[in-house]
Design a protein around this motif. Sequence first.
Motif, mmCIF file in Angstrom:
data_model
loop_
_atom_site.group_PDB
_atom_site.id
_atom_site.type_symbol
_atom_site.label_atom_id
_atom_site.label_comp_id
_atom_site.label_asym_id
_atom_site.label_seq_id
_atom_site.Cartn_x
_atom_site.Cartn_y
_atom_site.Cartn_z
ATOM 1 N N GLU A 1 58.303 63.183 60.391
ATOM 2 C CA GLU A 1 56.933 63.453 59.069
ATOM 3 C C GLU A 1 55.662 63.424 59.706
ATOM 4 N N ARG A 2 55.434 62.238 60.409
ATOM 5 C CA ARG A 2 54.640 62.048 61.315
ATOM 6 C C ARG A 2 53.696 63.074 62.202
ATOM 7 N N ARG B 1 52.823 66.460 59.821
ATOM 8 C CA ARG B 1 51.862 66.535 59.397
ATOM 9 C C ARG B 1 50.898 66.280 60.843
ATOM 10 N N ASP B 2 51.701 65.931 61.765
ATOM 11 C CA ASP B 2 50.286 66.192 63.326
ATOM 12 C C ASP B 2 49.607 67.545 62.790
ATOM 13 N N VAL C 1 53.595 70.321 56.053
ATOM 14 C CA VAL C 1 53.671 69.838 54.888
ATOM 15 C C VAL C 1 55.554 68.650 54.773
ATOM 16 N N GLU D 1 55.200 74.212 54.147
ATOM 17 C CA GLU D 1 56.236 73.608 53.865
ATOM 18 C C GLU D 1 57.467 73.957 55.016
#
Length: 620
Positions: free
Chosen positions: A375-376, A379-380, A384, A416
């Motif tokens: 997830e990180r 997002r970076d 999403v 997404e």
Amino acid sequence: MLGGRYEVGELIGRGGMAEVHLGHDTRLGRQVAIKMLRSDLARDHTFLTRFRREAQSAAGLNHHAIVAVYDSGEDVFIETGGAQVDVPYIVMEFVDGKTLREILNEEGRLSPDEAARITQGVLAALEYSHDHGIVHRDIKPANVMVSRGGSVKVMDFGIARALADAGATMTSAQTVVGTARYLSPEQARGATVDERSDLYSAGCVLYELLTGRTPFVGEPVSLVYQHIQDQPELPSSHEASLPEAMDAITMHALEKDREKRYQSAAEFRTDLQDGRAGRGVSPAAVASLAAVGAASAAVLRRRSEPEPVAASDHTADMADAEEPRRRTALWALAGVVALAAILGIGYLLFQDQGDTETPAATVPAVVQQPQEEAERMIRDVGLVPNVEEVASSSVDQGNVISQNPEANSQVPEGSEVTLEVSTGPGDVSLPDVRGQSETQAIDALTARGFPEDQIRVANQPEDDTTYAKGEVASTNPAPGKRVALSQTVTLRLSSGKVTVPEDLTGKSRDEATVALSQLKLTADVQERTTDDSDQWGTVIEVPKAGDKVDLNSEVTVFVGERPDSTVTVSPPPTEPTETPSPSTEPSSEPSSTPPPPSSSTPPAPSPTSPKGKSTPPPQD
């Protein structure tokens, strides 16, 4: 042989992602068409998952204008290097006919009535699929079959959607190239696709059926740009004999704004029916024709205006001097437009209906990464994450099983990225595989996450089931029970044998027939006479009661029947015979009263005296 059931025959079709073979269903003895996916797509775990879901959705579409999907599965192929590849396949209805593409290649174009009839068949299929929440996304002549009898059949429901879902926006853009001539404007922009996108594509097909060419022609990139920006010419501008109604219907279907075109397949189909019958089409279609006709008329007027006559030599000199400058300006403008198209086509493919460009981002590779780290990373880069938990025995709990879009895909920022995260072996609901073959059952269980080495088949087949020989009769654990993926699942196959009931004696004819029918047996009722009135109309004997017989076999049932009765006829009454007094001597003449007849009376009885003694014959 696929799935132990389907014989693969000659190649009858080839597409961008699959090959279609003529096949034979050995169980039902019928011809089928078998579509086998390309091996490079079969390696994509995400595509396999989506494909399975879509194959199930497509199989649920039961409509006369849709090519039926009978079955789907996967077979293992061994490559030259020894690697195993699971290649999925779909078993479909075999349609004896030609694709619309083959018909157009042979005939060029169709009559307006035939073009409308075929398009109505396509729209009937779309109306049914849209009601079931499935958008085709790839309506084109190659995906429409016309049988020898003229029936219209639409193919590949769900497969194009599976491909689009499996890849990122870039994958979808690459897919666009193959079908750009029938692409809706929202598809070209990378916007959300709905049912009205199929109607635009159907409008493109109708245009080609009427005129022999698509609304736009050119290279794929140019076609995408034209679908977004350009207004197509009226069909009658290519084929003057076309009625005005066909112009109106086609142009209304090809409206750029999806809110202005047909909103449902039923509306589109109704207008075609009215147009074929000579009735007026909808006001919306008339308005679309009027708008396009006005613009086309203005262009035609400008083209047909005569060249201005030179008023004087000075004016002519000025015009001659101005002409090179005008040509130079036009070439410069054309160059600017071409450069803008080349530079801007990239974001036009992915831009939504707004006018602002969205920066692109590269999807990182996060498969096998822990959920938090994945997830990180997403997002970076401005994307999403969307997490879906999936039970898995092959991926550690908390790690990513798969991602969609795939790694290194280019997508707009803010898009997404779906992550399937393992919850460990976990508990899952055991699927109901009863009635399936051994191969099909194992495929269904492995698709749910059960390791193949945890699935075993019982040595002893199971009797007294309604399933054919070799089909799964029961499972342990039972279907629907929640079990761990690490648990062993045992399949019990049917022997195809069933025991003839022993309690049929005394039942009525109908009751015995129904009881045997429920066991998939056929009653051969025969009648047998009996003097016992209690047995009349009921089963008195079943010779094979208690025996094991094959499913769908005949079982003889004897039913009691009333015997034929013997009728006794009494003689008519006669005058009573005078009884002699005791003093009267016996007469030497025989009595005139014969004994009463009976079934035991001899045919020629001797005369008797009143006392019952025989009388001697008279002497000479």
